[in-house]
Scaffold this motif. Sequence first.
Motif, mmCIF file in Angstrom:
data_model
loop_
_atom_site.group_PDB
_atom_site.id
_atom_site.type_symbol
_atom_site.label_atom_id
_atom_site.label_comp_id
_atom_site.label_asym_id
_atom_site.label_seq_id
_atom_site.Cartn_x
_atom_site.Cartn_y
_atom_site.Cartn_z
ATOM 1 N N GLU A 9 0.875 -1.189 0.000
ATOM 2 C CA GLU A 9 0.000 0.000 0.000
ATOM 3 C C GLU A 9 0.900 1.223 0.000
ATOM 4 N N ASP A 10 0.662 2.161 -0.933
ATOM 5 C CA ASP A 10 1.533 3.323 -1.016
ATOM 6 C C ASP A 10 1.096 4.481 -0.128
ATOM 7 N N GLU A 11 -0.134 4.446 0.397
ATOM 8 C CA GLU A 11 -0.531 5.516 1.318
ATOM 9 C C GLU A 11 -0.011 5.150 2.707
ATOM 10 N N ASP A 53 -2.904 -3.275 -2.596
ATOM 11 C CA ASP A 53 -3.621 -2.096 -3.093
ATOM 12 C C ASP A 53 -3.560 -2.125 -4.620
ATOM 13 N N GLY A 55 -4.113 0.450 -6.639
ATOM 14 C CA GLY A 55 -3.551 1.687 -7.182
ATOM 15 C C GLY A 55 -2.167 1.956 -6.618
ATOM 16 N N LYS A 102 -12.174 0.612 -0.354
ATOM 17 C CA LYS A 102 -11.853 1.769 0.494
ATOM 18 C C LYS A 102 -13.023 2.745 0.470
#
Length: 231
Positions: A9-11, A53, A55, A102
Amino acid sequence: MAATVLVVEDERKLRDLVRSYLERAGFTVLTTDSGAEALTLAGSASPDLVILDLGLPDVAGETVARELRAAGPTPILMLTARSTEEDRIRGLELGADDYVTKPFSPRELVLRVHAVLRRSGPGAAQGVASYGDGELVIDEPQRLATVRGAAVGLTPTEWGVLVALATVPGRVYSRFELINRVRGYEFEGYERTVDSHVKNLRRKIEEDPGSPRIVQTVLGGGYRLGLPRDG
Ligand code: CA
């Protein structure tokens, strides 16, 4: 031993939140913000489950899913910002075992992780059963399906569908019933997701997926195992 979960997950905030909930639930957690690193980690650390994720900034989540799936049966739970049924179906067709849209509750995510691991683990091991004069052999303790003498790699969900259908060969199981049996928890009821898993399953086990003999469709009813149980 604690199961290991790889969180991709990039967030950062979300990643940290998911990590802390999973750690509190007793999991060993690895994290990365990169799809490329996820593939490396999946190879080197052999996680028991990957939370992915869709994205990601470097490699598309879809690509990561496809490569993970090609490398082995590690369960994948997808995180997606897209909420249409089409998007969910697409995720499952990539071989994901489940998805969470999400924004999600971290507590629910942990429940889903448990559910996916439960149906991918040795859990309800019962024995070895043979169907259709040995055309299909289901070895629950080994979690191994053999079709026409060759072992078939199934995702946890495909395995769950097959085992559910094999409980009583010939009996018709509705999509709703299969969802409940495979997932083991209340599900939102996207019955078409079952069709995606069945489609993938047929591609792996049927001689001619276009006219399936093992997993048969019963119009207006659901699915049934076409092979009788031996012995
Ligand atoms: Ca993202």
